[in-house]
Scaffold this motif. Structure first.
Motif, mmCIF file in Angstrom:
data_model
loop_
_atom_site.group_PDB
_atom_site.id
_atom_site.type_symbol
_atom_site.label_atom_id
_atom_site.label_comp_id
_atom_site.label_asym_id
_atom_site.label_seq_id
_atom_site.Cartn_x
_atom_site.Cartn_y
_atom_site.Cartn_z
ATOM 1 N N THR A 1 0.868 -1.189 0.000
ATOM 2 C CA THR A 1 0.000 0.000 0.000
ATOM 3 C C THR A 1 0.901 1.233 0.000
ATOM 4 O O THR A 1 2.095 1.119 -0.244
ATOM 5 N N THR B 1 3.412 4.873 -3.476
ATOM 6 C CA THR B 1 4.190 4.351 -4.603
ATOM 7 C C THR B 1 3.395 3.424 -5.526
ATOM 8 O O THR B 1 3.474 3.565 -6.747
ATOM 9 N N GLY C 1 7.359 -1.797 -1.252
ATOM 10 C CA GLY C 1 7.862 -0.431 -1.247
ATOM 11 C C GLY C 1 8.960 -0.361 -0.188
ATOM 12 O O GLY C 1 9.266 -1.363 0.461
ATOM 13 N N GLY D 1 10.363 2.286 3.074
ATOM 14 C CA GLY D 1 10.172 3.511 3.857
ATOM 15 C C GLY D 1 11.454 4.330 3.881
ATOM 16 O O GLY D 1 12.543 3.811 3.608
ATOM 17 N N PHE E 1 -1.598 11.161 5.096
ATOM 18 C CA PHE E 1 -2.856 10.497 4.758
ATOM 19 C C PHE E 1 -3.949 10.745 5.808
ATOM 20 O O PHE E 1 -5.085 10.325 5.636
HETATM 21 P P1 PGA Z 1 5.076 5.159 0.230
HETATM 22 O O1 PGA Z 1 5.403 4.115 1.374
HETATM 23 O O2 PGA Z 1 4.874 4.370 -1.024
HETATM 24 O O3 PGA Z 1 3.822 5.829 0.683
HETATM 25 O O4 PGA Z 1 6.257 6.068 0.144
HETATM 26 C C1 PGA Z 1 6.347 3.127 1.175
HETATM 27 C C2 PGA Z 1 6.586 2.386 2.465
HETATM 28 O O5 PGA Z 1 6.533 3.004 3.536
HETATM 29 O O6 PGA Z 1 6.840 1.170 2.411
#
Ligand code: PGA
Length: 223
Positions: A36, A39, A120, A122, A156
């Motif tokens: 989620t 990205t 994804g 962080g 968000f």
């Molecule tokens: P983002 O989060 O796609 O909202 O940057 C990626 C993640 O934290 O794994």
């Protein structure tokens, strides 16, 4: 590790959507692990536009906030809005981490595990909600979100105080059992941590660095 640099966000989204498309067309019974956040939004749009047949596909989400799941910020709401309600996937074929966690893990392990896991990263190097310091042996569990993650994800929510402080996440060992892994990252603010994770020391301080130990990982980045 090689970081494949793509032209822009559109190309990042379409490249990963094409990989998912190939997987589903070749193996209609695929088991996917899904992310989620900001990205993957473009990738989900591309996938919806492809009008694939999702009726035999099974999915597992990487993580969920511990919060009221009917709120729009929950990852359950996010996935329905951005993907599930726009495809013909069966509602009993998509899964979010659930209790008991051993049953969730058994569900993943059943019939040969995850074929393709999309991740994804962080800004602190987390994958799913495995924050810095998470054990490389970790499995699905409840975690406290780091201050950095709460700050990053506050966009968000109405305010930073509204961001849940806990989540359920697949563990690093759970993720590493996937047969293929794609890591996608978008934006300059991710470039430094991406380089550290892919080409620096493999350490629990940088959870994504564990991916250096996986045999089939591809990394895609756009600025
Ligand atoms: P983002 O989060 O796609 O909202 O940057 C990626 C993640 O934290 O794994």
């Amino acid at each position: 590790m090689k970081i494949n640099v793509l032209k822009n966000y559109k190309e990042l989204s379409s490249t990963v959507a094409d990989i998912v498309e190939t997987q589903i067309k070749k193996h209609p019974l695929s088991k996917l692990c899904l992310p989620t956040g900001s990205t993957p939004l473009g990738m989900y749009d591309e996938l919806v536009n492809k009008k694939l047949d999702w009726k035999s596909v099974i999915t597992f989400n990487l993580d969920v906030y511990l919060m009221n799941i009917t709120r729009p910020q929950s990852y359950q709401s996010y996935m329905r809005k951005n993907l599930f309600d726009r495809t013909n996937i069966y509602p009993d074929h998509y899964h979010f981490p659930f209790r008991p966690f051993s049953a969730f893990e058994d569900k993943i392990k059943g019939s040969k595990g995850i074929d393709l896991c999309i991740l994804g990263i962080g800004t602190n190097g987390h994958i799913a909600f495995n924050e810095p310091g998470s054990s490389f042996k970790s499995r699905t569990r409840v975690v406290n979100l780091s201050e950095q993650t709460i700050k990053d994800n506050s966009r968000f929510f109405d305010s930073v105080d509204d961001v849940p402080t806990q989540a359920i996440t697949m563990g690093l060992e759970t993720i590493m059992e996937s047969k293929k892994i794609i890591l996608m990252a978008n934006g300059d603010h991710k470039l430094n941590i991406l380089n550290v994770a892919m080409n620096g020391e493999v350490t629990e301080d940088v959870p994504a660095s564990i991916l250096q130990n996986h045999k089939n990982v591809k990394v895609y980045y756009s600025d």
